[in-house]
Design an enzyme around this catalytic site. Structure first.
Site, mmCIF file in Angstrom:
data_model
loop_
_atom_site.group_PDB
_atom_site.id
_atom_site.type_symbol
_atom_site.label_atom_id
_atom_site.label_comp_id
_atom_site.label_asym_id
_atom_site.label_seq_id
_atom_site.Cartn_x
_atom_site.Cartn_y
_atom_site.Cartn_z
ATOM 1 N N GLY A 12 99.897 114.743 36.074
ATOM 2 C CA GLY A 12 100.378 115.404 37.301
ATOM 3 C C GLY A 12 99.501 115.007 38.468
ATOM 4 N N GLY A 15 100.579 115.469 42.349
ATOM 5 C CA GLY A 15 101.068 116.756 42.849
ATOM 6 C C GLY A 15 100.073 117.333 43.852
ATOM 7 C CD GLN A 16 99.293 122.760 46.857
ATOM 8 O OE1 GLN A 16 99.653 123.428 45.897
ATOM 9 N NE2 GLN A 16 98.928 123.308 47.996
ATOM 10 C CG ASP A 54 107.657 113.189 30.001
ATOM 11 O OD1 ASP A 54 106.897 114.166 29.889
ATOM 12 O OD2 ASP A 54 108.887 113.264 30.106
ATOM 13 C CE1 TYR A 143 103.249 127.670 37.383
ATOM 14 C CE2 TYR A 143 103.035 129.647 38.716
ATOM 15 C CZ TYR A 143 102.540 128.427 38.299
ATOM 16 O OH TYR A 143 101.352 127.969 38.799
ATOM 17 C CE LYS A 147 100.589 127.351 35.055
ATOM 18 N NZ LYS A 147 100.036 126.038 34.623
HETATM 19 C C1 AKB Z 1 103.225 129.403 43.092
HETATM 20 O O1 AKB Z 1 103.412 129.973 44.169
HETATM 21 O O2 AKB Z 1 104.077 129.333 42.203
HETATM 22 C C2 AKB Z 1 101.857 128.797 42.822
HETATM 23 C C3 AKB Z 1 100.966 129.713 42.068
HETATM 24 C C4 AKB Z 1 100.460 130.947 42.703
HETATM 25 O O3 AKB Z 1 100.631 129.436 40.962
HETATM 26 N N1 AKB Z 1 101.251 128.412 44.060
#
Ligand code: AKB
Length: 321
Positions: A12, A15-16, A54, A143, A147
């Protein structure tokens, strides 16, 4: 080959976070010591070693690790919160599939790993002010689910399979090099881009929405410091993805701070589907465990961060003032 000659792999990488971590690692260890893994997003002017691929392809990843004699992996690949809600299946596949492969390869080849977690592990049942290190983890986004699952998976590999994995729960990251994509905290970056280019910004969360944030330089320095810290999770029998905090502010406070640099800036608020995600996350984070265990501290407050963002973006856009 000697341990010191083993290289660093960043997945990655464009990415940012990767866009800023890679140059920092190249500067510290040398350009030939850092291997980047990207896909279609490799910038044309990038200088350094590039592999495309990948992380869900385990054999391909093993081949890259062996070809470059990799000793450390920063596994940054991830879909973020807002984009993740649009495609939950893809989010699970990308965020979890690659992680398991990285951990297996790390165990088999004795690699050290960094893996980013997020304030997205928390949810509406978590205390929202000064959220402690150990608390309720009941996120409502895919997401966040990846995590929490990732933290639990990593803990097993650290404590039961002897892999050295370091991890941080990043707050919203504010940076000027690469724009974030698909996150809920992205408004805190977009306000600078639109503010400087158009002198107006329509914010997708309400003015009083308060979230934990951090300037990217602090995040990069903290990440490298954590990787270099003398920590021994196995012997201590516990492992943390560390809460990491810097600044918390309401959207309107950021707008007011930015107006000191752009007096005619006009900010309006039109909350969309991302408001519910923001409302499910903490307002501020207690990171005392990170401060005590490996000496974390931040440098950038709201005014310092705003000033440097304005300065760097003005340079980037070729604006005098
Ligand atoms: C998001 O906004 O999804 C991310 C994070 C807080 O992990 N920047």
């Amino acid at each position: 080959m000697a341990e010191a000659e083993r290289k660093i792999l960043v997945t990655g990488a464009f990415g940012q976070i990767g866009s800023e971590l890679v140059p920092a690692l190249q500067q510290k260890h040398g350009i030939d010591h850092v291997v980047t893994l990207g896909h279609s997003n490799v910038p044309q002017d990038f200088k350094g070693i590039v592999e495309t691929g990948d992380t869900s392809n385990k054999e391909g990843l093993e081949a890259i690790v062996d070809r470059h004699n990799i000793g450390v992996v920063y596994h940054l690949v991830s879909l973020l919160s807002a984009r993740g809600e649009e495609n939950p299946d893809l989010t699970w596949d990308i965020n979890m599939g690659g992680l398991k492969n990285v951990l297996d390869i790390a165990r088999d080849r004795n690699l050290k790993v960094f893996w980013p977690s997020s304030i997205a592990v928390f949810g509406p049942t978590t205390p929202r002010d000064s959220t402690p290190q150990h608390t309720i983890l009941e996120p409502t986004t895919m997401y966040g689910a990846t995590k929490v699952a990732g933290e639990n998976l990593v803990r097993h590999y650290v404590l039961k399979q002897g892999v050295d994995v370091r991890s941080l729960r990043y707050p919203g990251l504010i940076s000027w090099k690469a724009e974030p994509g698909g996150g809920t905290t992205d408004y805190a970056v977009a306000i600078f881009y639109d503010g400087l280019r158009k002198k107006e910004y329509q914010c997708f969360v309400s003015s009083d929405t308060t979230l934990p944030m951090m300037y990217m330089d602090d995040a990069i320095r903290g990440t490298i410091e954590l990787m270099e810290a003398d920590l021994d999770f196995q012997n201590e029998g516990k492992w943390n993805s560390y809460n990491m905090a810097a600044i918390s502010f309401a959207a309107v406070q950021l707008a007011e701070e930015l107006k000191k640099h752009i007096p005619d800036l006009k900010v309006t608020y039109k909350p969309d589907h991302r408001q519910a995600i923001a409302d499910s996350w903490p307002k501020s984070i207690d990171d005392s465990v990170a401060r005590a265990e490996w000496g974390w501290s931040h440098e950038f407050d709201l005014s310092k961060m705003t000033a440097i963002m304005v300065e760097k973006l003005r340079e980037k856009f070729g604006q005098t003032k």
